[in-house]
Write a protein that holds these residues in place. Structure first.
Motif, mmCIF file in Angstrom:
data_model
loop_
_atom_site.group_PDB
_atom_site.id
_atom_site.type_symbol
_atom_site.label_atom_id
_atom_site.label_comp_id
_atom_site.label_asym_id
_atom_site.label_seq_id
_atom_site.Cartn_x
_atom_site.Cartn_y
_atom_site.Cartn_z
ATOM 1 N N VAL A 1 -5.752 -6.976 3.010
ATOM 2 C CA VAL A 1 -7.067 -7.164 2.528
ATOM 3 C C VAL A 1 -7.265 -6.175 1.436
ATOM 4 O O VAL A 1 -6.898 -4.976 1.794
ATOM 5 C CB VAL A 1 -8.021 -6.718 3.946
ATOM 6 C CG1 VAL A 1 -9.418 -6.761 3.235
ATOM 7 C CG2 VAL A 1 -7.797 -7.550 5.023
ATOM 8 N N GLU B 1 0.986 -1.023 0.025
ATOM 9 C CA GLU B 1 0.080 0.040 0.085
ATOM 10 C C GLU B 1 0.869 1.289 -0.052
ATOM 11 O O GLU B 1 1.840 1.392 0.839
ATOM 12 C CB GLU B 1 -0.971 0.075 1.238
ATOM 13 C CG GLU B 1 -2.014 1.095 1.032
ATOM 14 C CD GLU B 1 -2.923 1.175 2.149
ATOM 15 O OE1 GLU B 1 -3.931 1.675 1.916
ATOM 16 O OE2 GLU B 1 -2.704 0.637 3.300
ATOM 17 N N PRO C 1 -4.316 -0.374 -1.756
ATOM 18 C CA PRO C 1 -3.199 -1.539 -2.140
ATOM 19 C C PRO C 1 -3.592 -2.198 -3.396
ATOM 20 O O PRO C 1 -4.249 -2.089 -4.070
ATOM 21 C CB PRO C 1 -3.937 -2.605 -1.053
ATOM 22 C CG PRO C 1 -4.852 -1.999 -0.111
ATOM 23 C CD PRO C 1 -5.206 -0.835 -0.768
ATOM 24 N N GLU D 1 -3.863 -9.399 9.375
ATOM 25 C CA GLU D 1 -5.090 -8.849 8.948
ATOM 26 C C GLU D 1 -4.992 -7.844 8.485
ATOM 27 O O GLU D 1 -6.403 -7.370 7.876
ATOM 28 C CB GLU D 1 -5.893 -8.559 10.516
ATOM 29 C CG GLU D 1 -5.095 -7.350 11.208
ATOM 30 C CD GLU D 1 -3.927 -7.567 11.902
ATOM 31 O OE1 GLU D 1 -3.580 -6.819 12.805
ATOM 32 O OE2 GLU D 1 -3.326 -8.621 11.563
ATOM 33 N N LYS D 2 -3.961 -6.901 7.967
ATOM 34 C CA LYS D 2 -3.903 -5.824 7.066
ATOM 35 C C LYS D 2 -3.987 -6.072 5.811
ATOM 36 O O LYS D 2 -4.240 -5.273 4.897
ATOM 37 C CB LYS D 2 -2.721 -4.770 7.600
ATOM 38 C CG LYS D 2 -2.871 -4.146 9.027
ATOM 39 C CD LYS D 2 -3.965 -3.085 8.989
ATOM 40 C CE LYS D 2 -3.985 -2.416 10.658
ATOM 41 N NZ LYS D 2 -2.562 -1.685 10.974
ATOM 42 N N GLU E 1 -10.461 -5.265 -0.792
ATOM 43 C CA GLU E 1 -12.064 -5.582 -1.036
ATOM 44 C C GLU E 1 -12.441 -5.473 -2.418
ATOM 45 O O GLU E 1 -11.648 -4.855 -3.146
ATOM 46 C CB GLU E 1 -12.706 -4.918 0.288
ATOM 47 C CG GLU E 1 -12.340 -5.126 1.655
ATOM 48 C CD GLU E 1 -13.445 -4.781 2.749
ATOM 49 O OE1 GLU E 1 -14.119 -3.943 2.075
ATOM 50 O OE2 GLU E 1 -13.198 -5.331 3.725
ATOM 51 N N THR F 1 4.421 0.170 1.660
ATOM 52 C CA THR F 1 4.607 -0.870 2.707
ATOM 53 C C THR F 1 3.841 -2.072 2.342
ATOM 54 O O THR F 1 3.050 -2.071 2.098
ATOM 55 C CB THR F 1 4.123 -0.002 3.781
ATOM 56 O OG1 THR F 1 4.640 1.211 4.124
ATOM 57 C CG2 THR F 1 4.648 -0.974 5.162
ATOM 58 N N LEU F 2 4.587 -3.054 2.703
ATOM 59 C CA LEU F 2 4.008 -4.477 2.495
ATOM 60 C C LEU F 2 2.785 -4.574 3.787
ATOM 61 O O LEU F 2 2.945 -4.526 4.878
ATOM 62 C CB LEU F 2 5.112 -5.599 3.077
ATOM 63 C CG LEU F 2 4.796 -7.077 2.700
ATOM 64 C CD1 LEU F 2 4.439 -7.264 1.482
ATOM 65 C CD2 LEU F 2 5.596 -8.062 3.260
ATOM 66 N N LEU F 3 1.767 -5.128 3.308
ATOM 67 C CA LEU F 3 0.609 -5.409 3.944
ATOM 68 C C LEU F 3 0.742 -6.993 4.805
ATOM 69 O O LEU F 3 0.872 -7.604 3.956
ATOM 70 C CB LEU F 3 -0.623 -5.112 3.471
ATOM 71 C CG LEU F 3 -0.756 -3.589 3.279
ATOM 72 C CD1 LEU F 3 -2.484 -3.479 2.394
ATOM 73 C CD2 LEU F 3 -1.117 -2.727 4.205
ATOM 74 N N ARG F 4 0.654 -6.897 5.986
ATOM 75 C CA ARG F 4 0.768 -8.259 6.649
ATOM 76 C C ARG F 4 -0.369 -8.701 7.303
ATOM 77 O O ARG F 4 -1.271 -7.820 7.986
ATOM 78 C CB ARG F 4 1.946 -8.375 7.536
ATOM 79 C CG ARG F 4 3.385 -8.375 6.946
ATOM 80 C CD ARG F 4 4.293 -8.258 7.915
ATOM 81 N NE ARG F 4 5.781 -8.093 7.371
ATOM 82 C CZ ARG F 4 6.418 -9.024 6.702
ATOM 83 N NH1 ARG F 4 5.829 -10.247 6.687
ATOM 84 N NH2 ARG F 4 7.855 -8.719 6.411
#
Lengths: 129, 273
Positions: free
Chosen positions: B245, B58, B124, B242-243, B247, B237-240
């Motif tokens: 996501v 993101e 993202p 529960e972030k 939709e 930034t890499l989302l890890r």
């Protein structure tokens, strides 16, 4: 350390507000990001929808009249990553909403922060991981 | 890391010296131009898989310094040609020096953002690699692009499209994406800068550490700009966990219209066409 916690929280809050970047894909020209305002009232509608999450709040003005405020923030997915959920608010809830108000002076605002009756805060910035 | 070294030093100095000799070269290997806040991040940098961009990223995640401006390639646009200037003057964007409350940004009619604009959008995207292609899936508009990595060249006589034709290759630790074949219907950014069908885009992706993706790109469009337009470096930034996501976020005309009626028009204080 315990005594310093309130100071830290205040600093963090200031940091979040100052650093917060107004974003909506519809543009930011309609809102006044130099004059944030906080409104308090009763939630009449909570819309967990695209393109943006919306909160409608009835607010009593100084003359005692009810003003219907419309507040918007990011998409549901971004709100989720900022700690919101689709059932975090419901009609009847008491809230304090900090917004960048519309320059047109209509009761419309871009949400910066929501404080629930139990003190829980909903921000609009994602936390560093 | 510091704490571990301190404990070892307390018990046995030679072990600490040995540890420093072993660890310091690895730490210096991890240095990049991207600021790091913790030594833990430096440790992860060593573990970044080579030639692997896979992950959900993101652009708008918090806690990143010098992230690069969103919504436009850089703060310093290239000089426009008269052709581009006329288009820019006619545009009514929602952001930038010409920001307007009744913007006519084409994405508000659910036209695609297109490449490159969607690359610096604060929502993202996920990168998935296969042996022949790199895919990018975007939450915004629920669109995707493919970047061919099998050594092919751009086809001749391309019909211009929103996402264009992309080929990619690794140059050291940098994944270089070359794109042409873009139509001129999309804006280059949210400020209303145009581009033509002659747009040639070169994106350079790197992973300076396991949590970070960077991208810098060059706009080369002689019909629209008199010089190259070099972007700033966008940091994702890499989302890890529960972030991580994404939709279902289609652009739905009905939803856009409802939003315009309930929010945009009252905020603007007048009807918006």
């Amino acid at each position: 350390m315990k005594g310093k916690l309130p100071i830290v929280l205040v600093l963090v809050t200031i940091l979040l507000i100052v650093q917060g970047t107004l974003f909506a894909h519809h543009g930011n020209a309609a809102y006044d990001d130099k004059a944030p305002a906080t409104i308090k009232g009763t939630v009449t509608e909570f819309q967990w929808v695209n393109p943006h999450v919306q909160i409608y709040v009835d607010v009593k003005n100084e003359q005692g009249e009810i003003v219907h405020w419309a507040c918007e923030t990011f998409s549901p997915s971004k709100a989720f990553r900022s700690g919101w959920t689709k059932d975090v608010l419901k009609p009847g809830d008491q809230v304090a909403v900090t917004v960048y108000p519309a320059k047109s002076h209509a009761p419309v605002g871009f949400i910066r922060k929501v404080v629930l009756a139990n003190g829980k805060e909903l921000g609009t910035e994602e936390q560093a991981q | 890391m510091k704490r571990r070294l301190k404990i070892r030093y307390r018990f046995t100095t030679p072990v600490a010296i040995l540890a420093a000799v072993l660890i310091l070269p690895a730490a210096s290997f991890a240095q990049t131009d991207v600021p790091k806040s913790t030594s833990a991040k430096a440790e992860k940098a060593v573990q970044t898989p080579a030639h692997n961009l896979s992950g959900m990223y993101e652009f708008f995640a918090r806690g990143v310094k010098g992230q690069g401006i969103y919504n436009t390639p850089s703060k310093d646009p290239a000089p426009m040609t008269p052709w581009a200037q006329a288009k820019y003057d006619a545009a009514k964007p929602g952001y930038g020096p010409k920001a307007s409350v009744d913007t006519t940004d084409p994405i508000l009619r659910c036209n695609p953002s297109g490449i490159p604009r969607i690359l610096y959008w604060p929502q993202p995207f996920e990168i998935v690699q296969t042996p022949e292609r790199v895919f990018m899936f975007f939450e915004h508009e629920r669109v995707w692009r493919q970047i061919w990595t099998d050594g092919r060249s751009h086809p001749k006589d391309l019909e211009p499209t929103w996402m264009g034709d992309s080929i990619g290759k690794w140059e050291g630790d940098t994944f270089v994406v070359d794109t042409i074949g873009l139509n001129d219907k999309s804006w280059l950014d949210a400020y209303g800068h145009p581009h033509s069908e002659e747009l040639h885009l070169v994106e350079r992706y790197r992973r300076p550490d396991a949590n970070t993706l960077t991208m810098q790109f060059t706009v080369d469009d002689p019909k629209a700009y008199t010089t190259h337009w070099e972007s700033d470096t966008k940091i994702y930034t890499l989302l890890r966990n529960e972030k991580a996501v994404m939709e279902e976020l289609f652009c739905i005309p009905d939803e856009e219209d409802a939003f315009t009626k309930r929010i945009r028009e009252p905020a603007a204080g007048r009807p918006i066409n």
